[in-house]
Design a protein around this motif. Structure first.
Motif, short mmCIF file in Angstrom:
data_model
loop_
_atom_site.label_atom_id
_atom_site.label_comp_id
_atom_site.label_asym_id
_atom_site.label_seq_id
_atom_site.Cartn_x
_atom_site.Cartn_y
_atom_site.Cartn_z
N THR A 1 0.84 -1.21 0.00
CA THR A 1 0.00 0.00 0.00
C THR A 1 0.87 1.25 0.00
O THR A 1 0.44 2.31 -0.45
N ILE A 2 2.09 1.13 0.49
CA ILE A 2 3.04 2.25 0.48
C ILE A 2 3.77 2.34 -0.85
O ILE A 2 3.85 3.40 -1.47
N LEU A 3 4.31 1.19 -1.31
CA LEU A 3 5.15 1.18 -2.50
C LEU A 3 4.36 1.09 -3.80
O LEU A 3 4.77 1.65 -4.82
N GLU A 4 3.23 0.40 -3.78
CA GLU A 4 2.46 0.13 -5.00
C GLU A 4 0.96 0.31 -4.76
O GLU A 4 0.18 -0.64 -4.90
N PRO A 5 0.51 1.52 -4.44
CA PRO A 5 -0.93 1.71 -4.21
C PRO A 5 -1.78 1.42 -5.44
O PRO A 5 -2.88 0.90 -5.32
N GLY A 6 -1.27 1.76 -6.63
CA GLY A 6 -2.03 1.48 -7.84
C GLY A 6 -2.22 0.00 -8.06
O GLY A 6 -3.32 -0.47 -8.40
N LEU A 7 -1.15 -0.76 -7.88
CA LEU A 7 -1.25 -2.22 -8.02
C LEU A 7 -2.15 -2.81 -6.94
O LEU A 7 -2.89 -3.77 -7.20
N THR A 8 -2.11 -2.24 -5.74
CA THR A 8 -2.99 -2.73 -4.68
C THR A 8 -4.45 -2.64 -5.12
O THR A 8 -5.24 -3.58 -4.91
N ASN A 9 -4.83 -1.55 -5.74
CA ASN A 9 -6.20 -1.42 -6.27
C ASN A 9 -6.49 -2.49 -7.32
O ASN A 9 -7.58 -3.07 -7.34
N GLU A 10 -5.52 -2.75 -8.19
CA GLU A 10 -5.71 -3.77 -9.23
C GLU A 10 -5.82 -5.16 -8.62
O GLU A 10 -6.61 -6.00 -9.09
N TRP A 11 -5.01 -5.44 -7.61
CA TRP A 11 -5.08 -6.75 -6.96
C TRP A 11 -6.44 -6.96 -6.32
O TRP A 11 -6.99 -8.07 -6.38
N ILE A 12 -6.98 -5.92 -5.69
CA ILE A 12 -8.31 -6.04 -5.09
C ILE A 12 -9.37 -6.25 -6.17
O ILE A 12 -10.27 -7.09 -6.02
N THR A 13 -9.24 -5.52 -7.27
CA THR A 13 -10.17 -5.73 -8.38
C THR A 13 -10.13 -7.17 -8.86
O THR A 13 -11.17 -7.78 -9.15
N SER A 14 -8.94 -7.75 -8.92
CA SER A 14 -8.82 -9.16 -9.33
C SER A 14 -9.50 -10.09 -8.35
O SER A 14 -10.18 -11.05 -8.75
N LEU A 15 -9.35 -9.83 -7.05
CA LEU A 15 -10.03 -10.66 -6.05
C LEU A 15 -11.54 -10.55 -6.20
O LEU A 15 -12.27 -11.55 -6.04
N LEU A 16 -12.03 -9.36 -6.54
CA LEU A 16 -13.47 -9.18 -6.72
C LEU A 16 -13.97 -9.85 -7.99
O LEU A 16 -15.10 -10.34 -8.05
N GLN A 17 -13.12 -9.90 -9.02
CA GLN A 17 -13.48 -10.65 -10.23
C GLN A 17 -13.63 -12.13 -9.89
O GLN A 17 -14.56 -12.80 -10.37
N MET A 18 -12.74 -12.65 -9.07
CA MET A 18 -12.84 -14.04 -8.66
C MET A 18 -14.14 -14.28 -7.90
O MET A 18 -14.78 -15.33 -8.05
N TYR A 19 -14.53 -13.31 -7.08
CA TYR A 19 -15.80 -13.41 -6.36
C TYR A 19 -16.97 -13.47 -7.33
O TYR A 19 -17.87 -14.31 -7.19
N LYS A 20 -16.97 -12.60 -8.32
CA LYS A 20 -18.07 -12.59 -9.29
C LYS A 20 -18.12 -13.88 -10.10
O LYS A 20 -19.20 -14.38 -10.44
N GLU A 21 -16.97 -14.42 -10.43
CA GLU A 21 -16.90 -15.57 -11.33
C GLU A 21 -17.06 -16.91 -10.61
O GLU A 21 -17.49 -17.89 -11.21
N GLY A 22 -16.70 -16.94 -9.31
CA GLY A 22 -16.75 -18.20 -8.58
C GLY A 22 -17.67 -18.21 -7.38
O GLY A 22 -17.94 -19.27 -6.82
#
Length: 747
Positions: free
Chosen positions: A378-399
């Motif tokens: 969250t300190i070094l890669e806040p943008g990627l942190t948002n993308e990682w969460i989006t990916s987890l939510l995609q997994m939620y929608k798909e599975g």
């Protein structure tokens, strides 16, 4: 324009590193690769967060064994791999192995060649080794991008010039307690074809080593295109030890192909390898987009540049070159996972077995990484942190659920739903570039809805897949206030970890105005009190009828990868309440002393990673500072056995990085960082965007001055034992004044 930007970027790097080694030169990918220490790492070659890792293969990998182990003295292939860590599986892999003998040797144990570490070079961007073949030495080299890489083999003069390609390895000999080859053999196939017109080898591998732990995926395939820069002269395919010379195509579950070339003196053969989880065309596209032809030197330079850019996010000032190597190796390990999983704006989902539009990541070691790795990012890669969460939510929608440990689909490995902690931590820090309402919906389901079979299954470790496990035993947890040991396995650990996850969800519920949910979740967050036995002074298993089960110090019954000492202080969300429950600060500190002085502390596993910092909460911060120094020294070294415990996708390394910076996220989602003991004169954090860098200084640091006398944040002295998130984001300078005498630094 692209060329101009590249030149400017390289010039900027030249300015940063002028007169110094490039930061990548401080990285030792061999750290953690030895059997001693069980670091579970590998000398991966590729870009930061690469979809595909390229590495030398010293043994047949499986769950429980990496493909490269430093103790080995033979190489059996150069693997294109997706195995994230030692206790998870590889999937969609393929390997290449050069060969000089007249006889075609296909199986790994027969084709392997000896080597010496003295003739081996490893960086994140390049690997080379010299192997001893029957006709002389073979030099092998690799570099890689994210989804494609290059391998170059230099054969001895006048020898056979052959390369064995293995597309799948369902070897029954690899079966053991956690590797069920039988459940995969017959179901999963590999297909390989040699196309002499296009001069390439194509195919797919449908194997997933953790398949028995997750749902079936009929459409899953790891596609590959392998293209040599020399004309294929002879070829064949193989299955087991049966060879079919001249046959161009085969489907099998243990086999591949071989290709041979004219051996003109002094010539190398370079192979371009492209991978995809979408289809063959995408594998070819990945290869063409990511590789600069067959130019391995240019590819290495590009990948080095990307690594230098990431490593420069933390710049450390010290004359101790060995300490610098340990530091940047730890940072390297933090930039490997989660892995990229999307390709040109599309991705294969292992949660509904279909192709989707979007950006995706995979291989999250959430039980480990919610503690320190994700807070660090969250300190070094806040943008990627948002993308990682989006990916987890995609997994939620798909599975239907967010995963516990995707590899690349659901696996039910470890316990708890710690995606809740990852999201809550980011949300509370203001990182919200994802569907916040969907995130809360997914987290609320974790907290409120028991999984299927919840009251009829004990959920043993690595049970075969029946359904998503999630919060196993949640039905009992909600009604009894704890998980009964005679109903659900790992009952104590589950109760403690669910309570923390509930607290995390509650923080988000309060911010979003879901106050009824907040009240329920905060009540459950106190369930840890229901498994504390005050007479014994430990968290202990309880049966459905409320009776206790007593345990000796080493009994692991009711716990996940630990004992009653491993989980004694595992209440991240209510440390003052835990201290009061255990009799107050003096008694709590005495119990902490027993934990460390009597060798109960296990730094090699994650549940206790915050324990050292708990002395801050009972007014003895000098003990935290002493122990931080002790455990950074004894658990982290610049050697193949330099990690004491599995790195677990960056968690072990993130603990080190936080600890040497001088603070640690004891309670993710609290926006508080407990003060520790800085160990470098200065560390600069390059924050994202237009913010000025944050400089962390340790004034007066020396061998004797190991204690913190005071902490100043932009000239303001801290009055308690924590640095706030806002300070890390907005301050320009944090100064620790060091002393040789123990003090309570906030007085």
């Amino acid at each position: 324009m692209r060329k101009i930007m590249t030149v400017m970027f390289l010039l900027s790097l030249a300015t940063v590193y002028a007169g110094e080694k490039e930061l990548i030169e401080y990285v030792n990918p061999m750290v953690g690769t030895a059997l001693k220490g069980e670091g579970g790492t590998a000398p991966f070659v590729g870009r930061p967060f690469a979809m595909t890792n390229f590495l030398a293969q010293t043994r047949e990998n499986k769950m429980g064994s990496m493909a490269y182990v430093y103790d080995d003295d033979h190489i059996m292939g150069f693997l294109v791999s997706h195995q994230p860590t030692v206790w998870m599986g590889d999937y969609g892999y393929v390997s290449l192995m050069p060969q000089t003998s007249g006889k075609v040797e296909t199986l790994p144990e027969k084709r392997k060649l000896s080597f010496s570490h003295k003739q081996e070079k490893s960086t994140p961007a390049y690997y080379s080794v010299i192997m001893s073949g029957e006709e002389g030495d073979i030099k092998s080299e690799m570099s890689a991008a994210s989804r494609a890489g290059l391998m170059r083999f230099k054969f001895p003069k006048k020898s056979v010039k052959r390369v064995i390609i293995q597309g799948i390895n369902l070897n029954p000999g690899l079966s053991d307690w956690c590797n069920d080859i039988g459940s995969r053999k017959g179901k999963m196939k590999g297909w390989i074809k040699i196309d002499t017109i296009k001069n390439e080898i194509i195919g797919y591998n449908s194997d997933r080593q953790s398949a028995q732990l997750g749902p079936e995926l009929p459409n899953f395939k790891g596609w590959f295109v392998i293209k040599p820069d020399k004309k294929i002269k002879d070829y064949g395919v193989w299955s087991g030890d049966t060879i079919f010379r001249g046959r161009p195509e085969m489907e099998c579950d243990l086999g591949g192909a071989f290709v041979e070339f004219d051996n003109k003196e002094g010539e190398n053969v370079t192979f371009a390898v492209g991978m995809s989880f979408i289809d063959l065309d995408q594998a070819r596209t990945n290869m063409e987009k990511e590789l600069p032809g067959f130019n391995l030197e240019k590819l290495e330079k590009q990948t080095r540049s990307e690594w230098n850019d990431k490593l420069a996010k933390l710049q450390v000032s010290t004359k101790d070159e060995e300490a610098k190597r340990i530091f940047y190796t730890a940072l390297f390990h933090c930039y490997l996972f989660p892995r990229e999983f999307s390709e040109d704006g599309r991705y294969y989902s292992a949660f509904d077995d279909r192709i989707h539009e979007g950006t995706s990541y995979n291989d999250y070691s959430l039980w480990d990484t919610f503690r320190a790795f994700h807070p660090l990012m969250t300190i070094l890669e806040p943008g990627l942190t948002n993308e990682w969460i989006t990916s987890l939510l995609q997994m939620y929608k798909e599975g239907g659920w967010m995963p516990m440990w995707p590899n690349p689909s659901y696996t039910n490995i470890m316990i708890g739903t710690h995606a809740d902690a990852v999201i809550a931590d980011a949300f509370m820090k203001g990182l919200r570039d994802y569907d916040v309402n969907l995130a809360y919906e997914a987290m609320r389901k974790d907290g409120m809805v028991p999984p299927d079979y919840d009251t009829v299954s004990r959920y043993g470790d690595r049970d075969r897949w029946k359904a998503f496990e999630g919060r196993a035993g949640a039905s009992w947890y909600h009604t009894l206030g704890y998980i009964p040991d005679d109903r659900t396995a790992e009952s104590v650990s589950r109760t403690l970890e669910y309570a923390f996850d509930d607290w995390c969800i509650a923080q988000m519920a309060r911010e979003l105005g879901h106050m009824d949910d907040y009240e329920s979740l905060m009540k459950w967050a106190g369930n840890y009190k229901n498994i504390y036995n005050p007479e014994k002074g430990f968290m202990l298993p309880r049966k459905y009828d409320g009776s206790w089960i007593d345990l000796d110090d080493n009994d692991r019954h009711g716990f996940t990868e630990g004992s009653k000492w491993t989980y004694l202080f595992c209440v991240l969300q209510d440390i003052p309440g835990m201290i009061e429950m255990m009799g107050g600060k003096e008694k709590f500190a005495a119990k902490l002393d027993d934990n460390f002085n009597k060798n109960h502390y296990c730094h090699d596993n994650e549940p206790g990673h915050h324990y050292i910092y708990l002395y801050n909460y009972c007014d003895r911060p000098w003990e935290t500072q002493e122990l931080v120094r002790l455990h950074t020294d004894i658990n982290y070294k610049n050697a193949p056995d330099g990690l004491n415990g599995n790195d677990d996708c960056g968690q072990m390394s993130a603990w080190y990085l936080f600890s040497v910076m001088g603070f640690y996220p004891v309670t993710p989602a609290s926006n508080m960082f407990a003060i520790g003991a800085p160990q470098f004169e200065e560390i600069q954090i390059d924050r994202v965007g237009d913010s000025k860098p944050l400089r962390i200084k340790a004034k007066g640091l020396s061998k004797d001055n190991i204690y913190v006398e005071k902490v100043m944040v932009d000239g303001r002295q801290l009055t308690d034992s924590h640095i706030r998130w806002d300070d890390l984001m907005n301050a320009e300078e944090i100064v620790f004044t060091m002393t040789s005498e123990p003090v309570i630094f906030w007085n």
